[in-house]
Design an enzyme around this catalytic site. Structure first.
Site, PDB file in Angstrom:
ATOM      1  CB  CYS A  45      45.436  39.370  39.925  1.00  0.00           C
ATOM      2  SG  CYS A  45      45.542  38.194  41.268  1.00  0.00           S
TER       3      CYS A  45
HETATM    4  C1  BEZ Z   1      48.656  39.825  43.633  1.00  0.00           C
HETATM    5  O1  BEZ Z   1      47.960  39.531  42.673  1.00  0.00           O
HETATM    6  O2  BEZ Z   1      49.537  40.670  43.559  1.00  0.00           O
HETATM    7  C2  BEZ Z   1      48.445  39.126  44.948  1.00  0.00           C
HETATM    8  C3  BEZ Z   1      47.195  38.699  45.307  1.00  0.00           C
HETATM    9  C4  BEZ Z   1      47.013  38.094  46.540  1.00  0.00           C
HETATM   10  C5  BEZ Z   1      48.089  37.885  47.367  1.00  0.00           C
HETATM   11  C6  BEZ Z   1      49.365  38.305  46.968  1.00  0.00           C
HETATM   12  C7  BEZ Z   1      49.549  38.927  45.745  1.00  0.00           C
END
Ligand code: BEZ
Length: 211
Positions: A45
């Site tokens: 994210c």
């Molecule tokens: C991420 O943004 O890295 C992420 C967020 C939730 C679950 C897995 C990855």
């Protein structure tokens, strides 16, 4: 029921990093993109938000209002914005909804319980100036989105909203397009004065009309 293409995008009021926003007022007469992130302070994210901040001028050029969402509290969003700037070299330059009560996530069906029953998946909604849903894409949390592809789709949506054409596989702005099947050859002569190639009667290829 889940939203589908052509449905009216539900309006809402939400707290964001740029204050309280009414979605329809925020959109005005513009196009819009509403996209969700599973959680604050997560790596994929973080890269996505940095990329959208860098691409903001491209969204502006296309008259598209950008609105992100994550299910965490506003205080977390503000701390996370500092991390995004530090690690991605781009300052958050669009509002990020704090949807801790899942009001918007539920409205847009962004929580998929068989993937995760509390976190949003990576949803993307493109909304037209008529407030209708023009595109829906859903990615799992483990896969970061390709925002160049999203800009490409916006180019196609905006072109096909204004001209009787469709865009072929892997099309990008400036490439040839396909004359819509509903246009007769007779009408095509006036609509597409540059002419067309027709390897099949149903496959009429013409230069992009607004170039
Ligand atoms: C991420 O943004 O890295 C992420 C967020 C939730 C679950 C897995 C990855």
């Amino acid at each position: 029921m889940a939203l589908r293409l052509g449905d009216e995008a539900p309006n809402f009021t939400a707290e964001t990093t740029e204050g309280t926003i009414n979605f329809y007022d925020y959109l005005g007469d513009s196009w819009g993109i509403l996209f969700s992130h599973p959680k604050d302070f997560t790596p994929v994210c973080t890269t996505e938000l940095g990329e959208v901040a860098k691409l903001k001028p491209e969204f502006d050029k296309r008259n598209v209002k950008v609105l992100g969402l994550s299910v965490d509290e506003l205080g977390n969003h503000k701390g996370w914005a500092n991390d995004i700037e530090e690690t991605q070299g781009a300052k958050l330059n669009f509002p990020l909804i704090s949807d801790a009560d899942h009001k918007v996530s539920d409205l847009y069906d962004m929580i998929h319980p068989n993937a995760n029953d509390t976190l949003t998946v990576r949803s993307v909604f493109i909304i037209g100036p008529d407030k209708k849903v023009k595109l829906i894409i859903t990615y799992p949390a483990s896969t970061g989105r390709n925002f160049d592809e999203i800009l490409r789709v916006i180019d196609s949506l905006q072109l096909t909203a204004n001209y009787s054409v469709a865009t072929p596989v892997n099309w990008k702005d400036g490439d040839d397009v396909i004359i819509a099947g509903a246009v007769s050859d007779e009408d095509a002569k006036t609509k597409f004065p540059k002419g067309w190639k027709a390897p099949k009667p149903y496959l009429r290829i013409t230069p992009q009309p607004n170039k």
